[in-house]
Design an enzyme around this catalytic site. Structure first.
Site, PDB file in Angstrom:
ATOM      1  CE  LYS A 278      -3.897  -1.905   2.678  1.00 10.39           C
ATOM      2  NZ  LYS A 278      -4.983  -1.606   1.713  1.00 10.39           N
ATOM      3  NE  ARG A 352     -11.080  -9.777  -2.275  1.00  8.71           N
ATOM      4  CZ  ARG A 352     -11.423  -8.821  -3.132  1.00  8.71           C
ATOM      5  NH1 ARG A 352     -11.723  -9.120  -4.384  1.00  8.71           N
ATOM      6  NH2 ARG A 352     -11.465  -7.558  -2.744  1.00  8.71           N
TER       7      ARG A 352
END
Length: 493
Positions: A278, A352
Site C-alpha cells: 500500500k 477474501r
C-alpha cells in the site's frame, strides 16, 4: 456509568441537571409544562425573552430555578414536528452530552417528551440514549503515559411514566449490553498492530470464554489449519512473523440441537498490502483491518451479557499481511479448504482469502445462517460513503432481516446486487478463480468471490470499510456493526 429509570414527581426529582425538550417556537410539552408550573412560569419567561428558540440541538443551561429540586435545567431544542427523525435525536443527545461534559455535573436526568422522535416508543428512545451516552463518554488512553481526566458524569436517569417503567428498565439493560459490546470492539480496533496481533485476539476470546459458563473457545494454530487444507488463509500470513489463528467462539444459549447463527469476522490485525504494498500515507489506519473481527467479539460480548436464548458461533480469521521473502507473490495459486483454487493477482485483496476458508469451516456447524463482517473494499466507501455498511446476500429474507435490524439499531446498511452477471470478472486462465475482478463493481465482485464458498448456506456479507472507523481529528474505531448484529440476534431469539 450507571443508568436508571425515574418516575418521581418531576419537581421534586433530585439531580445535578434536569434535561428538558423545547419544541420549535418555544413550545413546551407535558413534562416541561409541569416544570414551568413548579417554577411559577420561569421557563415561559426565559423562552419568551428569546434565549432559546427550540431549533434542533440548540441548548440553554439554567441554574437554580425556583420550585425545583434539580440544581440545573438544560433546555434542548427538539425542532418542528416534521424534523423529529432518528438523525436529529442523535444530534440533540450529542448536544446535551457536550454541555454535560463541559461542566462538573455528576448526575443528569433526561426528561424528554414522548414525541421527541417520530414513531419511536419509550424502549427505542431509552435504549438509543443509553448507547449514545456511553459512546459519547468513551475514552481510549490505554497507550498514553498520561491518562485522560476521569469522566465526571457518573449517573444518568431516564424519566418515564410509571406505565413505561418496566419497558425503560429493559431498554437500559439491553442498551448497556450493546454499549459494552461497542466499547469492546472500539478498544480492539484502536489498539496498534504491535499489540493487537492474531495471538492477542485469541487471548481476548479465551478471556470471554472464562467469563461466561456457556461460552467455549477453540483456537486453531497454523499447523492445524495446514492439516485441514486452509492454504488460502495461510497464504496471507506467510510473510509475517506473527502466526495466523482461527478463533472459534461458541455461545450456547439455546437448545442442544438448535442450529446456530454463525458470525465470521475478518481479523487482519495489520494490512501492509503484502507484496502489493500500500502507499505509505494513511497506512497506520490499516490496524483497523481487523474491525470485522472486533465487531464479532463485541457482539458476542453483548449476547453473553444478555444471555440470549439462541446458539451463536463466531469464527475469526486472524492474520497479519506483511511483505517478506516468504510472502505470497502476485500470480501464486493456492488451494482453499473447499478444494477450489485461487490465483492471487493482488496480495492486498487478502480479506477474501482468509474469509473464504473461514466460510467453508463454518459449514461444519450446520448453521441456520452465516453473516460475515469485513473491512473488505475501498470501493464500498466510494459507493456508500461513511454512513452505511454494504450488504450483499444470496438470500433475500436474510438480507431483509439484517437491513431491518440495522434500521432499528440506527446502524444502517444498504443492499447491493449479487447478480451472476458479475461472476465472470473473477475468471482465471490458470485457477478456478482469481482474487480480484478489476475496478468496476469492486465491492460486488469481492462478495461474488465469497459467495462461491457459501453456495449451500443462507449467507450475507457486510462490508464495513466505510463505517468501521473515522479518520482525521476524531480518528478512532466506531464499533459498528455491533448494534446491527446484536439487534439481528435479539430479533432471532
Amino acid at each position: 456509568m450507571e443508568f436508571t429509570i425515574s418516575c418521581d414527581p418531576i419537581a421534586t426529582h433530585t439531580t445535578d441537571c434536569l434535561i428538558l425538550g423545547v419544541a420549535d417556537g418555544g413550545k413546551l410539552g407535558k413534562i416541561a409544562k409541569a416544570v414551568d408550573k413548579a417554577s411559577k412560569g420561569a421557563l415561559k419567561t426565559i423562552i419568551g425573552n428569546g434565549d432559546i428558540s427550540g431549533k434542533v440541538a440548540s441548548t440553554l443551561l439554567l441554574q437554580q430555578l425556583p420550585g425545583l429540586a434539580a440544581k440545573r435545567v438544560l433546555l434542548i431544542g427538539t425542532g418542528k414536528a416534521g424534523e423529529r427523525s432518528a438523525a436529529n435525536y442523535r444530534k440533540l443527545l450529542g448536544a446535551a452530552l457536550n454541555v454535560l461534559k463541559q461542566t462538573g455535573i455528576a448526575s443528569a436526568t433526561f426528561a424528554l417528551e414522548e414525541d421527541t422522535v417520530d414513531e419511536r416508543d419509550c424502549y427505542w428512545r431509552s435504549r438509543r440514549l443509553v448507547e449514545q451516552v456511553a459512546a459519547g463518554l468513551y475514552q481510549f488512553d490505554r497507550m498514553k503515559s498520561k491518562k485522560a481526566d476521569p469522566v465526571k458524569l457518573e449517573t444518568v436517569a431516564i424519566y418515564t411514566s410509571e406505565a413505561d417503567e418496566e419497558t425503560g428498565e429493559l431498554a437500559i439493560r439491553e442498551g448497556a449490553a450493546i454499549a459494552n459490546g461497542v466499547s469492546t470492539a472500539r478498544d480492539l480496533g484502536n489498539l496498534p498492530g504491535n499489540v493487537c496481533t492474531p495471538t492477542y485476539l485469541a487471548e481476548q476470546a479465551i478471556a470471554l470464554g472464562e467469563e461466561y459458563d456457556n461460552v467455549s473457545v477453540e483456537i486453531l494454530d497454523e499447523e492445524q489449519m495446514r492439516e485441514l487444507g486452509m492454504h488460502s488463509l495461510l497464504s496471507v500470513s506467510a510473510g509475517s512473523d506473527q502466526p495466523a489463528k482461527l478463533i472459534v467462539i461458541q455461545y450456547q444459549g439455546g437448545g442442544a440441537r438448535a442450529k446456530p447463527q454463525v458470525l465470521v469476522g475478518k481479523g487482519i490485525t495489520f494490512d501492509s498490502g503484502g507484496i502489493s504494498l500500500k502507499p505509505g500515507e494513511g497506512m497506520d489506519e490499516m490496524k483497523y483491518d481487523m474491525c470485522g473481527a472486533a465487531s464479532v467479539v463485541g457482539t458476542l460480548t453483548a449476547v453473553a451479557e444478555l444471555q440470549l436464548p439462541l446458539n451463536v458461533v463466531a469464527i475469526i480469521a486472524a492474520a497479519e499481511n506483511m511483505p517478506s521473502g516468504k510472502a505470497t507473490k502476485p500470480g501464486d495459486i493456492f488451494t482453499t479448504l473447499s478444494g477450489q483454487t485461487v490465483e492471487v493477482l493482488n496480495t492486498d485483496a487478502e480479506g477474501r482469502l482468509v474469509l473464504c476458508d473461514a466460510l467453508t469451516y463454518a459449514e461444519r456447524f450446520k448453521p441456520a445462517a452465516i453473516v460475515d463482517i469485513a473491512t473488505l473494499t475501498g470501493a464500498c466507501i466510494i459507493a456508500l460513503g461513511h454512513q452505511a455498511s454494504g450488504l450483499l446476500s444470496n438470500n433475500d429474507k436474510l438480507a431483509k432481516e439484517l437491513l431491518t435490524a440495522g434500521d432499528y439499531a440506527d446502524d444502517r446498511a444498504w443492499q447491493l446486487p449479487l447478480w451472476d452477471d458479475y461472476q465472470s470478472q473473477l475468471d482465471s486462465n490458470f485457477a478456478d478463480m482469481q482474487n480480484i475482478g478489476g475496478r468496476p463493481a469492486g465491492t460486488i465482485t469481492a462478495a461474488c468471490f465469497l459467495s462461491r464458498f457459501a453456495k449451500e448456506q443462507k449467507w450475507a456479507h457486510l462490508d464495513i470499510a466505510g463505517t468501521a472507523w473515522v479518520s482525521g481529528k476524531e480518528k478512532g474505531a466506531t464499533g459498528r456493526c455491533v448494534p446491527l448484529l446484536t439487534q439481528y440476534l435479539i430479533d432471532k431469539s
